[in-house]
Design an enzyme around this catalytic site. Structure first.
Site, PDB file in Angstrom:
ATOM      1  N   GLU A 133       6.627   6.712  -6.656  1.00 17.16           N
ATOM      2  CA  GLU A 133       5.270   5.947  -6.738  1.00 17.16           C
ATOM      3  C   GLU A 133       5.387   5.027  -7.445  1.00 17.16           C
ATOM      4  O   GLU A 133       4.989   3.695  -7.205  1.00 17.16           O
ATOM      5  CB  GLU A 133       4.255   6.912  -7.135  1.00 17.16           C
ATOM      6  CG  GLU A 133       3.720   7.691  -6.052  1.00 17.16           C
ATOM      7  CD  GLU A 133       2.926   7.130  -4.934  1.00 17.16           C
ATOM      8  OE1 GLU A 133       2.634   5.993  -4.835  1.00 17.16           O
ATOM      9  OE2 GLU A 133       2.964   8.102  -3.791  1.00 17.16           O
ATOM     10  N   GLU A 139       5.057   1.117  -5.921  1.00 19.98           N
ATOM     11  CA  GLU A 139       4.094   0.229  -6.480  1.00 19.98           C
ATOM     12  C   GLU A 139       4.298  -0.767  -7.226  1.00 19.98           C
ATOM     13  O   GLU A 139       3.536  -1.816  -7.576  1.00 19.98           O
ATOM     14  CB  GLU A 139       2.938   1.043  -6.874  1.00 19.98           C
ATOM     15  CG  GLU A 139       2.298   2.009  -5.815  1.00 19.98           C
ATOM     16  CD  GLU A 139       1.223   2.813  -6.145  1.00 19.98           C
ATOM     17  OE1 GLU A 139       0.811   2.810  -7.305  1.00 19.98           O
ATOM     18  OE2 GLU A 139       0.457   3.791  -5.070  1.00 19.98           O
ATOM     19  N   GLU A 156      -0.994  -6.577  -6.657  1.00 19.32           N
ATOM     20  CA  GLU A 156      -0.451  -7.095  -7.895  1.00 19.32           C
ATOM     21  C   GLU A 156      -0.480  -6.205  -8.904  1.00 19.32           C
ATOM     22  O   GLU A 156      -0.906  -5.306  -8.773  1.00 19.32           O
ATOM     23  CB  GLU A 156      -1.867  -7.939  -8.243  1.00 19.32           C
ATOM     24  CG  GLU A 156      -1.681  -9.049  -9.188  1.00 19.32           C
ATOM     25  CD  GLU A 156      -2.920 -10.075  -9.670  1.00 19.32           C
ATOM     26  OE1 GLU A 156      -3.101 -10.188 -10.625  1.00 19.32           O
ATOM     27  OE2 GLU A 156      -3.779 -10.106  -8.832  1.00 19.32           O
TER      28      GLU A 156
END
Length: 184
Positions: free
Chosen positions: A84, A88, A135
């Site tokens: 993750e 991300e 972002e």
């Protein structure tokens, strides 16, 4: 709903005040359980935390969160945490230990049980948002009001707890094996 064991139609069944589904043929009770998830509180050498802004097609779009997600079938919670954070934020940051376990109940009906890990990032990789994050950034927790709007109330709880533990000098985390507790 149809039974996953025999294919017969299920019927409503109340047990302990909870509405469940039970197979009309074989009697199998279908329990609805929370999804196992992972969240990682990544802290850099300046004491800032990593947050990601959620994609417009994800739940709570435009809000920010810790790197998090579902634990996939066949992977450990540690593998899920590494995956993750990499998906991300584009960085590799192994976990140091478990700092909390929280529950989430989302507006879309999803219920999750989240193992929250602490990770101290010491690398030099550039943040690169991906997956459902558009972002990423490092944020100071000195003044919580300066954090961007958070998607999950559990994240605010986790960040506040971490900040308070730092202030009290009582950083207690579970080892990754879950067998003992140690303090920093």
């Amino acid at each position: 709903m149809f039974c996953i064991r025999c294919g017969a139609e299920c019927e409503d069944y109340e047990e302990g005040g909870v509405l469940r589904q039970r197979c009309s043929r074989c009697g199998h009770i279908h329990y609805q359980n929370p999804y196992p998830c992972i969240a990682v509180l990544v802290v850099n050498e300046q004491g800032e935390i990593l947050l990601g802004k959620r994609h417009k097609k994800s739940i709570y779009p435009g809000k920010w969160c810790l790197p998090c997600g579902y634990i996939e079938y066949g992977e450990t919670y540690l593998e899920a945490a590494l995956r993750e954070v990499k998906e991300e934020a584009g960085i590799t940051s192994p976990a140091d230990g478990i700092i909390n376990v929280v529950s989430n109940q989302f507006d879309n009906g999803v219920n999750s049980l989240v193992v929250v890990l602490l990770s101290h990032y010491r690398g030099n990789e550039t943040l690169k948002p991906g997956d459902d994050i558009i972002e990423t950034g490092w944020f100071s927790i000195e003044n919580m009001s300066t954090l961007p709007p958070l998607a999950f109330s559990a994240d605010e709880f986790i960040i506040t707890k971490y900040k308070n533990m730092l202030a009290e000098g009582s950083m207690t985390i579970l080892t990754l094996e879950g067998n003992s507790v140690y303090g920093h």
